[in-house]
Design an enzyme around this catalytic site. Structure first.
Site, short mmCIF file in Angstrom:
data_model
loop_
_atom_site.label_atom_id
_atom_site.label_comp_id
_atom_site.label_asym_id
_atom_site.label_seq_id
_atom_site.Cartn_x
_atom_site.Cartn_y
_atom_site.Cartn_z
N GLY A 1 0.78 -1.22 0.00
CA GLY A 1 0.00 0.00 0.00
C GLY A 1 0.82 1.28 0.00
O GLY A 1 0.32 2.34 0.35
N ARG A 2 2.10 1.16 -0.37
CA ARG A 2 3.00 2.30 -0.42
C ARG A 2 3.28 2.92 0.94
O ARG A 2 3.80 4.03 1.03
CB ARG A 2 2.47 3.39 -1.37
CG ARG A 2 2.47 3.00 -2.86
CD ARG A 2 3.82 2.42 -3.26
NE ARG A 2 4.00 2.33 -4.70
CZ ARG A 2 4.24 1.18 -5.34
NH1 ARG A 2 4.27 0.04 -4.68
NH2 ARG A 2 4.46 1.17 -6.64
N LEU A 3 2.95 2.21 2.02
CA LEU A 3 3.30 2.68 3.35
C LEU A 3 4.67 2.12 3.72
O LEU A 3 4.81 1.27 4.62
CB LEU A 3 2.23 2.28 4.37
CG LEU A 3 0.91 3.05 4.26
CD1 LEU A 3 -0.09 2.55 5.29
CD2 LEU A 3 1.15 4.56 4.45
#
Length: 234
Positions: A212-214
């Site tokens: 999730g691009r975290l």
């Protein structure tokens, strides 16, 4: 397009290209999140471990790093980036070698600040090293020079790196001339215009991809004998 270059039947959709950097999905060596405690012994041991793991997994040229310098030749300063090989790693910094009269060499002479980025997509990792550069001692350059293959030594003499050349044939002829010049020389000397640089970091950032691009980002800031460690938002 030259006839020898392959063509693609379907152009890739760049906007749709993405990778899920979930730790379990990418099969990284470490299956846990990058944590501040990984830097308890400093930035250099972790960078070295990541380099060793990339090497063990068969990553091509795991010591490749994108080196960015600053060009001051135009009306405004501008960044210039290229890929070089890290040829030394110590608590003092990372070392690379080049022609002092090359574009990067002249840029570092005018502004010694630089940044280097190691990227290992297969592991979902990056490391950014930022700081000031300095030339290494001649004896350090000599030790590395002695480890280079003869062909690489001849190439360093033959190439006026970053300068224009009329044709590939002219470049090949320069190598022929240099090969002839050193034909009877077993130990080819270090060119006076060639040597090493140490990038001594004041900031080292470790990046680990997550779903999730975290992503995980932890930066080590170095100010003399003082070191701070902070987690950054992705």
């Amino acid at each position: 397009m030259p006839a020898s270059e392959p063509t693609m039947a379907t152009a890739p959709d760049l906007a749709d290209m993405r990778v899920d950097y979930g730790i379990a999905a990418r099969g990284a060596v470490e299956e846990t999140d990058l944590d501040e405690t990984w830097l308890d012994d400093g930035w250099e041991p972790l960078l070295r471990r990541w380099l060793e793991q990339a090497t063990a997994l068969g990553v091509a040229e795991p010591n490749a790093m994108v080196l960015a310098t600053v060009s001051l030749t135009g009306p405004v300063p501008r960044p210039v980036a290229r890929t070089v090989l890290c040829k030394g790693l110590s608590p003092e910094g990372v070392t690379f070698y080049t022609n002092f009269d090359s574009a990067k060499g002249t840029q570092l002479a005018a502004d010694p600040y630089a940044a280097a980025t190691f990227v290992w997509p297969a592991l979902g990792r990056q490391v950014h090293v930022r700081g000031v550069t300095e030339r290494v001692a001649p004896e350090v350059t000599q030790r590395y020079w002695d480890s280079r293959p003869r062909g690489s030594r001849l190439g360093a003499w033959a190439s006026a790196q970053s300068r224009t050349v009329a044709s590939r044939a002219d470049l090949d002829q320069s190598l022929v001339d240099v090969t002839r010049r050193f034909a009877d020389t077993e130990d080819i000397p270090v060119p006076p215009f060639w040597g090493g640089y140490l990038l001594r970091p004041d900031e080292v950032e470790f990046w680990q991809g997550r779903s999730g691009r975290l992503h995980n980002r932890i930066v080590v800031r170095i100010d003399g004998d003082t070191t701070s460690i902070d987690r950054l938002q992705p």
